[in-house]
Each structure stands twice: as structure tokens, then as C-alpha cells.
Design a protein around this motif. Structure first.
Motif, PDB file in Angstrom:
ATOM      1  N   LEU A  93       0.829  -1.206   0.000  1.00 50.66           N
ATOM      2  CA  LEU A  93       0.000   0.000   0.000  1.00 50.66           C
ATOM      3  C   LEU A  93       0.866   1.260   0.000  1.00 50.66           C
ATOM      4  CD1 LEU A  93      -2.844  -0.889   2.554  1.00 50.66           C
ATOM      5  CD2 LEU A  93      -2.987  -0.866   0.070  1.00 50.66           C
ATOM      6  N   SER A  94       1.928   1.240   0.785  1.00 49.47           N
ATOM      7  CA  SER A  94       2.811   2.405   0.867  1.00 49.47           C
ATOM      8  C   SER A  94       3.505   2.677  -0.454  1.00 49.47           C
ATOM      9  CB  SER A  94       3.861   2.196   1.974  1.00 49.47           C
ATOM     10  OG  SER A  94       3.243   2.052   3.242  1.00 49.47           O
ATOM     11  N   ARG A  95       3.932   1.618  -1.129  1.00 54.10           N
ATOM     12  CA  ARG A  95       4.595   1.802  -2.432  1.00 54.10           C
ATOM     13  C   ARG A  95       3.631   2.396  -3.447  1.00 54.10           C
ATOM     14  NH1 ARG A  95       7.129  -3.194  -1.018  1.00 54.10           N
ATOM     15  NH2 ARG A  95       5.520  -4.364  -2.166  1.00 54.10           N
ATOM     16  N   HIS A  96       2.379   1.947  -3.420  1.00 53.68           N
ATOM     17  CA  HIS A  96       1.394   2.513  -4.344  1.00 53.68           C
ATOM     18  C   HIS A  96       1.167   3.990  -4.038  1.00 53.68           C
ATOM     19  CE1 HIS A  96      -1.972   2.525  -7.148  1.00 53.68           C
ATOM     20  NE2 HIS A  96      -2.663   3.198  -6.237  1.00 53.68           N
ATOM     21  N   CYS A  97       1.149   4.345  -2.765  1.00 53.28           N
ATOM     22  CA  CYS A  97       0.992   5.749  -2.379  1.00 53.28           C
ATOM     23  C   CYS A  97       2.151   6.589  -2.899  1.00 53.28           C
ATOM     24  CB  CYS A  97       0.889   5.846  -0.851  1.00 53.28           C
ATOM     25  SG  CYS A  97       0.737   7.523  -0.203  1.00 53.28           S
ATOM     26  N   GLN A  98       3.364   6.059  -2.768  1.00 53.20           N
ATOM     27  CA  GLN A  98       4.550   6.775  -3.249  1.00 53.20           C
ATOM     28  C   GLN A  98       4.438   7.116  -4.733  1.00 53.20           C
ATOM     29  OE1 GLN A  98       7.684   4.035  -2.156  1.00 53.20           O
ATOM     30  NE2 GLN A  98       8.317   5.308  -0.430  1.00 53.20           N
ATOM     31  N   LYS A  99       3.892   6.197  -5.528  1.00 53.12           N
ATOM     32  CA  LYS A  99       3.785   6.424  -6.966  1.00 53.12           C
ATOM     33  C   LYS A  99       2.864   7.587  -7.298  1.00 53.12           C
ATOM     34  CE  LYS A  99       4.614   1.555  -8.170  1.00 53.12           C
ATOM     35  NZ  LYS A  99       4.009   0.331  -8.761  1.00 53.12           N
ATOM     36  N   ASN A 100       1.918   7.889  -6.398  1.00 54.89           N
ATOM     37  CA  ASN A 100       0.958   8.956  -6.658  1.00 54.89           C
ATOM     38  C   ASN A 100       1.443  10.332  -6.223  1.00 54.89           C
ATOM     39  OD1 ASN A 100      -0.856   7.178  -7.778  1.00 54.89           O
ATOM     40  ND2 ASN A 100      -2.054   6.911  -5.912  1.00 54.89           N
ATOM     41  N   ILE A 101       2.602  10.388  -5.592  1.00 54.63           N
ATOM     42  CA  ILE A 101       3.137  11.667  -5.103  1.00 54.63           C
ATOM     43  C   ILE A 101       4.025  12.289  -6.171  1.00 54.63           C
ATOM     44  CG2 ILE A 101       4.587  12.758  -3.348  1.00 54.63           C
ATOM     45  CD1 ILE A 101       3.673  10.545  -1.446  1.00 54.63           C
ATOM     46  N   GLU A 102       3.755  13.520  -6.487  1.00 55.27           N
ATOM     47  CA  GLU A 102       4.536  14.212  -7.513  1.00 55.27           C
ATOM     48  C   GLU A 102       5.217  15.439  -6.923  1.00 55.27           C
ATOM     49  OE1 GLU A 102       1.833  15.033 -10.665  1.00 55.27           O
ATOM     50  OE2 GLU A 102       1.656  12.936 -11.289  1.00 55.27           O
ATOM     51  N   GLY A 103       5.872  15.244  -5.783  1.00 54.47           N
ATOM     52  CA  GLY A 103       6.528  16.376  -5.131  1.00 54.47           C
ATOM     53  C   GLY A 103       5.520  17.247  -4.411  1.00 54.47           C
ATOM     54  N   GLY A 104       5.949  18.417  -4.008  1.00 60.42           N
ATOM     55  CA  GLY A 104       5.037  19.359  -3.372  1.00 60.42           C
ATOM     56  C   GLY A 104       4.700  19.001  -1.947  1.00 60.42           C
ATOM     57  N   HIS A 105       3.563  19.499  -1.485  1.00 56.51           N
ATOM     58  CA  HIS A 105       3.136  19.411  -0.093  1.00 56.51           C
ATOM     59  C   HIS A 105       1.997  18.413   0.032  1.00 56.51           C
ATOM     60  CE1 HIS A 105       1.260  21.782   3.551  1.00 56.51           C
ATOM     61  NE2 HIS A 105       1.764  20.623   3.913  1.00 56.51           N
ATOM     62  N   VAL A 106       2.111  17.483   0.985  1.00 53.11           N
ATOM     63  CA  VAL A 106       1.045  16.516   1.235  1.00 53.11           C
ATOM     64  C   VAL A 106       0.655  16.557   2.706  1.00 53.11           C
ATOM     65  CG1 VAL A 106       1.720  14.991  -0.653  1.00 53.11           C
ATOM     66  CG2 VAL A 106       2.663  14.611   1.637  1.00 53.11           C
ATOM     67  N   LEU A 107      -0.555  16.119   2.979  1.00 56.51           N
ATOM     68  CA  LEU A 107      -1.078  16.013   4.343  1.00 56.51           C
ATOM     69  C   LEU A 107      -1.135  14.540   4.723  1.00 56.51           C
ATOM     70  CD1 LEU A 107      -4.129  18.454   3.967  1.00 56.51           C
ATOM     71  CD2 LEU A 107      -1.759  19.036   4.535  1.00 56.51           C
ATOM     72  N   ALA A 108      -0.612  14.185   5.894  1.00 53.69           N
ATOM     73  CA  ALA A 108      -0.644  12.813   6.398  1.00 53.69           C
ATOM     74  C   ALA A 108      -1.611  12.766   7.575  1.00 53.69           C
ATOM     75  CB  ALA A 108       0.752  12.355   6.820  1.00 53.69           C
TER      76      ALA A 108
END
Length: 442
Positions: free
Chosen positions: A40-55
Motif C-alpha cells: 500500500l505504501s509503495r502505491h501511495c509513493q507512486k501517486n506523489i509528484e513532489g510538493g506538499h502533502v497532508l498525512a
């Protein structure tokens, strides 16, 4: 299997052999929760394109009291009421800080409380170091999310929690130049250099302005939907270290920004909205305060995730698997399905979002194959969204779930999308078999 839907093993199996295969997979001791979470974490990583995210992190119980007679008692613990049995989950849902869209899960923790949980509080539990407390889950989630999201390319992460996350240890250890914290206040803290406590000090600050929000209904607390007018205050504060914490372990004070939002003239019989937030983000004006409030309001996404996981959607607690370990593996898989459902809900009208956020390349190919069978002859029953967009795929999944397809009808909701995903998974499995994409292993 009751009304269990997308993760109902009988319903996603094409035949008895496949059903047995699913059961064997979930009961296989070599399939670990850790490996499933990493996926699940690896799939999440693929959707991140830099910038700011909220966890956004939060906890929920998986109540298995109705199965207590057939599950091994040594594998169970008490849940919320300290009478029923089950286990707890603590996922971290990652959102795009620009628009609140869910990108995936960066961390998931599962644990069981001992059957003597109430007795722990009688043995001076509150004075234990945080590493020995259940509340350490907040720090652990932040640490694991930092690794996942930084490796995924995020430039900034804001860790968001509810009042349970208002821990001095969190403020002292999590923030750095790449990581911020935003939490709703649970306790009226002492302030360095001030005679007043935090709550009193905030009420004495000037009003920065007013803001109107739409408040959704919440039957659990008797709240009706309404438009609420909030007045906003903010201040720079230094919270003091609690006496129970050792001076050698934590700094004497921490500088934070406080934001207060209070509803003016709530409807009769309705409790006024009153949020007090603490954050490491700089907040010195109304615009910055409103941004922080908006980020905190997006915390509701994780409540939607839990609703999808349980009776309103996947009905996870109705599973008939034979061991707690298998149910925990199924829970992680179900969280992945719940995220996909939430992504479709939030992105069903966002033609700018790519379908790859939610569906793999092979799943997209399968959607293209079945699309003609889901469209009608008239223009009103044609998929109106551009191919390869998330709404394009959501429209197809909704049709599989029984939605009429007419734009004049109510948009597809969570139950429709959950049912559609269930149907699609069966179709996709058959399509892969026809394409010889499944490999049998022993």
C-alpha cells in the motif's frame, strides 16, 4: 458471509477453486501484514509528484464480538467498551495539500489491547514513557510516513491528528524543516511567560475576521446540516513542558501557532462549532488561519475511509475467516479497496485527475474492453469523460454497480461504487485468465 461486499471472498471468486485459493492466501502465515502494508505504501509513493502533502492519522476498532465463540481467545483483545473483543487499526491517509484529494496510505498499524486493559490504567499507566503507551502510535505513524513520503518525492509533509494526538512528545520530536504538525487541542495548556492558560489567552486575542462554512449532518451526535459563521483568532504561543516529562528528554517549551474558530449564533439545540488548533505552520493573518482550518477539515476524509471499511461499505466485521491473523490481512487489503472507493468519490467530476491514481495499466485495459457494453445508444448514456481520466473510470465502475448513467440522476455514492468494484474485480480476474496473465504457483 452476510452482506460483505468487495472483500467478500465468495462474491469475488468465480468458482470454488478460486474461493479456496483466496482463503489459503489469507490464512498463509508467510503472507505478513507488514508486506501487505508495504505494498500500500509503495502505491501511495507512486501517486506523489513532489510538493506538499497532508498525512492524516486516526484509529478505529475492528469489533469481532459476534465471532468471539469461534475465534481463538488468545488472539483477541478488548476494544472500545472494554467488553467486546477485536483489534485496532491506525492508518495514515495521505492527501494532496492543494485540493485534499486522497493519494493513498503511507502507514498502517494494527494491534490488540490486553484483556486486562482497564487494569493498566490503575498501575500508573499515565506516567509510563510514551514508547510504552498506546499513544506512541502517533509518533510511529509520523516516522513511517516521513520515510514513505520523503522517498516518494514529497517536499513537505503536514501530519494531522485529532485531539488524541495533542501530545507534547509529538510536538517535540516530529517537526523539522520538512515536517509540520497540525492537531486539534485536547487540553488547556500552560503557556511560557503568560499568566493565562492557552484557552483564556486565545479568547483575549483580537478577531482576525469571519468565515462561513457548510457543516455536514452527523446523526451520531445529533447534528443537522447547516451553514455556520465562524469568527477566527490566532496567536503565537509557547507551550510549557508537562511536569510528568523528564527535563533531559524534552525541551522546556515549544513555540507554536494557535488558531481558534468559534461559531456565532448556532441553531437552537445545536452545539456550536469550536475548534482550537495548534500547528507548526506560521499563522499571523486571516488567510493563513483559514488555510490551516481547511487542512484540518479535510481530516474528515479518514472518517469516510472507516465508513467505507465497515457496515456502510465493505462490512469487514462480518467476515467468516477462521483466524484473527487472516482477518488482519484481509483488513489491510480492504483498506486498499476503501482508498480506491474514496478516490473515485472525491474525483468523480475531476477530469484533470489521471486514472492511474486508482487503476493499474492492466485494469485500465480491461475497462477499455468492457466500456462499450456499459454505454447506451443515446448520447445521454455515453461516458462523458475523457478516456484515461479518473472520472471516466468512475463512470464505468458506477455503471457496473447499478447506477443509471443519466447525469440528471443523483451521482453514484459509496455503496454503488463498492458494488461496482466488486463486479469489476470478478470481470478483471476473468479477463486476465483469458489473456493468460495469471501464473499458477505452488
Amino acid at each position: 458471509m452476510g452482506q460483505y461486499q468487495s472483500v467478500n471472498i465468495r462474491q469475488i471468486s468465480q468458482n470454488r477453486a478460486e474461493q479456496v485459493g483466496y482463503y489459503r492466501f489469507l490464512e498463509n502465515e508467510n503472507v505478513t501484514v507488514s508486506e501487505l502494508v508495504q505494498s500500500l505504501s509503495r502505491h501511495c509513493q507512486k501517486n506523489i509528484e513532489g510538493g506538499h502533502v497532508l498525512a492524516v492519522s486516526d484509529s478505529s476498532e475492528i469489533n469481532l464480538q459476534s465471532h468471539a465463540g469461534r475465534l481463538k481467545p488468545e488472539q483477541l483483545g478488548v476494544v472500545g467498551n472494554n467488553t467486546d473483543v477485536g483489534f485496532y487499526i491506525h492508518p495514515t491517509l495521505v492527501l494532496d495539500a492543494e485540493n485534499g484529494f486522497p493519494l493513498g496510505l503511507s502507514a498502517v498499524q494494527l494491534w490488540s489491547r490486553g484483556l486486562d486493559h482497564k487494569n493498566k490504567h490503575e498501575r500508573n499507566y499515565q506516567n509510563l514513557p510514551i514508547e510504552q503507551k498506546e499513544s506512541y502510535k502517533w509518533l510511529a505513524s509520523a516516522e513511517r510516513s516521513q520515510r514513505c513520503l520523503t522517498n516518494g518525492g514529497a517536499k513537505m509533509v503536514t501530519h494531522i491528528g485529532d485531539r488524541e494526538c495533542d501530545l507534547y512528545e509529538e510536538w517535540a520530536t516530529v517537526p523539522d524543516q520538512y515536517n509540520h504538525v497540525l492537531v486539534r487541542v485536547r487540553q488547556d495548556r500552560r503557556l511560557l511567560g503568560q499568566s493565562q492558560s492557552l484557552y483564556t489567552y486565545l479568547t483575549e486575542q483580537p478577531c482576525e475576521g469571519a468565515y462561513t462554512i457548510d457543516v455536514p449532518a452527523d446523526p451520531r451526535i445529533g447534528r443537522t446540516a447547516r451553514e455556520a459563521l465562524l469568527i477566527i483568532r490566532c496567536a503565537l504561543v509557547q507551550i510549557q513542558r508537562p511536569d510528568k516529562l523528564k527535563a533531559q528528554d524534552y525541551p522546556p517549551s515549544i513555540t507554536l501557532y494557535a488558531v481558534e474558530a468559534i461559531e456565532v449564533n448556532p441553531p437552537a439545540g445545536q452545539e456550536a462549532i469550536h475548534w482550537r488548533l495548534l500547528t507548526t505552520h506560521r499563522v499571523v493573518c486571516l488567510e493563513q488561519a483559514l488555510q490551516v482550518i481547511e487542512w484540518y477539515r479535510w481530516r474528515w476524509r479518514i472518517e469516510q475511509l472507516f465508513a467505507t471499511l465497515k457496515q456502510a461499505g465493505l462490512n469487514l466485521e462480518a467476515t467468516q475467516l477462521e483466524s484473527v491473523a487472516a482477518i488482519q490481512r484481509l483488513t489491510v487489503l480492504a483498506l486498499g479497496v476503501a482508498v480506491r472507493t474514496l478516490q473515485m468519490l472525491e474525483g468523480r467530476d475531476r477530469a484533470d485527475l489521471p486514472v492511474s491514481l486508482t487503476f493499474s495499466d492492466s485494469q485500465q485495459q480491461c475497462l477499455c474492453v468492457i466500456e462499450p457494453s456499459l454505454q447506451g445508444r443515446t448520447k445521454k448514456l455515453q461516458n462523458p469523460y475523457p478516456p484515461a481520466s479518473l472520472p471516466w473510470a468512475t463512470w464505468l465502475i458506477a455503471r457496473l454497480g447499478g447506477w443509471s448513467g443519466y447525469s440528471s440522476q443523483r451521482p453514484p455514492g459509496m455503496p454503488t461504487l463498492v458494488h461496482g468494484l466488486r463486479q469489476f474485480e470478478s470481470i478483471f480476474l476473468g479477463w486476465k485468465l483469458a489473456q493468460n496473465q495469471l501464473v499458477c504457483t505452488r
